[in-house]
Write an enzyme that holds these catalytic residues in place. Structure first.
Site, PDB file in Angstrom:
ATOM      1  CD  GLU A  79      -3.028  -0.193  -0.317  1.00  0.00           C
ATOM      2  OE1 GLU A  79      -4.330   0.201   0.336  1.00  0.00           O
ATOM      3  OE2 GLU A  79      -2.994  -0.634  -1.365  1.00  0.00           O
ATOM      4  CB  THR A  87      -5.342   7.575  -2.022  1.00  0.00           C
ATOM      5  OG1 THR A  87      -5.967   6.564  -2.648  1.00  0.00           O
ATOM      6  CG2 THR A  87      -5.275   7.455  -0.753  1.00  0.00           C
TER       7      THR A  87
END
Length: 314
Positions: free
Chosen positions: A132, A185
Site C-alpha cells: 500500500e 488517494t
C-alpha cells in the site's frame, strides 16, 4: 517443489466506513481481483501479465503492488527461487474499492499456497501493508485487512500491528455506487483538514464506538446513528458530484446510512435487508441520471470469507 500454478481471489473493500477514518473496513462479495502465480527458473520475481487495467499498471515489481507484496514475503522467508505473477483486474483503478489492496492480497494468498502455506493467513498482513505504500504513499491496513480476512475489521494500532475482526450482523447488505470518475488517494487526502477540533474528535470517537457496539449487538438503529463522519466527509464530498443528492434520496428507503468508500469516488450504502439494498440502488441510479454522470451499481452481502484460493494446477 513441483512446478504448478495457483490462482487466488481477493474481494473489493470499503475503507473508513464513515466515522472510522483509516481504522475500519469491510469486504464485499463477488467484486475483486484474481492473481495467478507460478514458479520460474530465473530466481526473479516477475509480473508477466496484467489484464483489465487498460495498460495503466506497471510491470516493475517495485512499482506494482503484487510485486511489492510478494517480494516482501519472499524476503521474509529467505526464498531464493523465482515467481511469475499474472494479474487479472476485476476492479477499476482509483475507484475507492480497494483495487490495489485486492491485487496485493490475491498475490500473497496465491504465493503462500504455491510455497506450501509457510504463513498463517493473518501473518500475510504486513506484506500487504508494504504494498500500500506504493499505491498511496502510506502503509494503511483498512483495505488489505478486510480483503485478506473478510468481514468488518478494526485496525486498533500499527505499532505493533493490532487488527481485530468484528462481528457481522445477520442480514446486513451493502450497495456500492461507483461514479465514472477517478479520484487519486493523494488528491482526496490533500483536501483534509490538518487539525481537528476537540468537539469533532469527541463526536467521531463516539460514532466509532457506537458503530462497533452496533455491529456486536446487531442493533441496526445504533449502526445507523453511528454512520456519521464529521472529519473527512465534509471535505471529500465536494469532490464527488451527486453525493449529497443521493444521500437525501435514500433517507426514506430504510437504509442505515451511507458514506464515501475509502478516498472515493465510490459511495457505499448499508442496509438491513437485501430488498432495501436494491431499492437504494434504484434511487441512486435515478439521482445520477439527473446529474448526468454514468455509474456502476453493485449490491452485495458482507463478505466474511476474505481472500481464497480459486484453483491449483500442476
Amino acid at each position: 517443489m513441483e512446478m504448478k500454478k495457483v490462482t487466488a481471489f481477493a474481494p473489493a473493500t470499503v475503507a473508513n466506513v464513515s466515522c472510522g477514518f483509516d481504522i475500519l473496513g469491510f469486504a464485499v462479495d463477488s467484486l475483486g481481483d484474481r492473481v495467478t502465480v507460478s514458479l520460474n527458473d530465473t530466481n526473479e520475481i516477475r509480473v508477466t501479465r496484467i489484464e483489465g487495467d487498460n495498460g495503466k499498471l506497471p510491470l516493475a515489481i517495485d512499482k506494482n503492488t503484487c510485486g511489492v507484496a510478494v517480494n516482501a514475503m519472499l524476503k521474509a522467508m529467505d526464498f531464493k527461487g523465482g515467481v511469475d505473477i499474472e494479474l487479472y483486474k476485476g476492479l477499476p483503478l482509483g475507484s475507492g474499492m480497494g483495487s490495489s489492496a485486492a491485487s496485493a492480497v490475491a498475490a500473497l494468498v496465491a504465493t503462500n499456497r504455491l510455497l506450501g502455506n509457510p504463513f498463517e493467513k493473518a501473518a500475510l498482513l504486513p506484506f500487504a501493508i508494504e504494498s500500500e505504500r506504493v499505491a498511496c504513499g502510506a502503509g494503511h491496513a483498512d483495505n488489505v485487512s478486510p480483503a485478506l480476512l473478510g468481514g468488518f475489521v478494526l485496525i486498533r494500532d500499527y505499532h505493533p500491528l493490532d487488527v481485530i475482526p468484528l462481528n457481522v450482523p445477520r442480514g446486513l447488505y451493502c450497495t456500492l455506487v461507483h461514479p465514472h470518475l477517478v479520484l487519486n488517494t493523494a488528491d482526496s487526502r490533500s483536501v483534509l483538514k490538518q487539525h481537528v477540533s476537540l468537539k469533532d474528535a469527541t463526536t467521531q470517537s463516539g460514532n466509532i464506538a457506537g458503530l462497533v457496539a452496533g455491529l456486536y449487538q446487531e442493533d441496526m438503529e445504533l449502526i445507523s446513528r453511528s454512520l456519521n463522519d464529521v472529519i473527512a466527509e465534509p471535505s471529500r464530498s465536494i469532490l464527488i458530484p451527486g453525493y449529497e443528492e443521493m444521500k437525501e434520496a435514500i433517507k426514506t428507503a430504510g437504509a442505515l446510512g451511507c458514506g464515501i468508500s475509502g478516498s472515493g469516488p465510490t459511495l457505499f450504502i448499508l442496509s438491513p435487508t437485501e430488498e432495501i439494498a436494491w431499492e437504494v440502488s434504484r434511487r441512486s441510479q435515478a439521482v445520477y441520471e439527473k446529474v448526468g454522470l454514468p455509474i456502476d451499481v453493485y449490491v452485495s452481502a458482507i463478505n466474511t470469507r476474505g481472500a481464497y484460493v480459486v484453483e491449483e494446477k500442476k
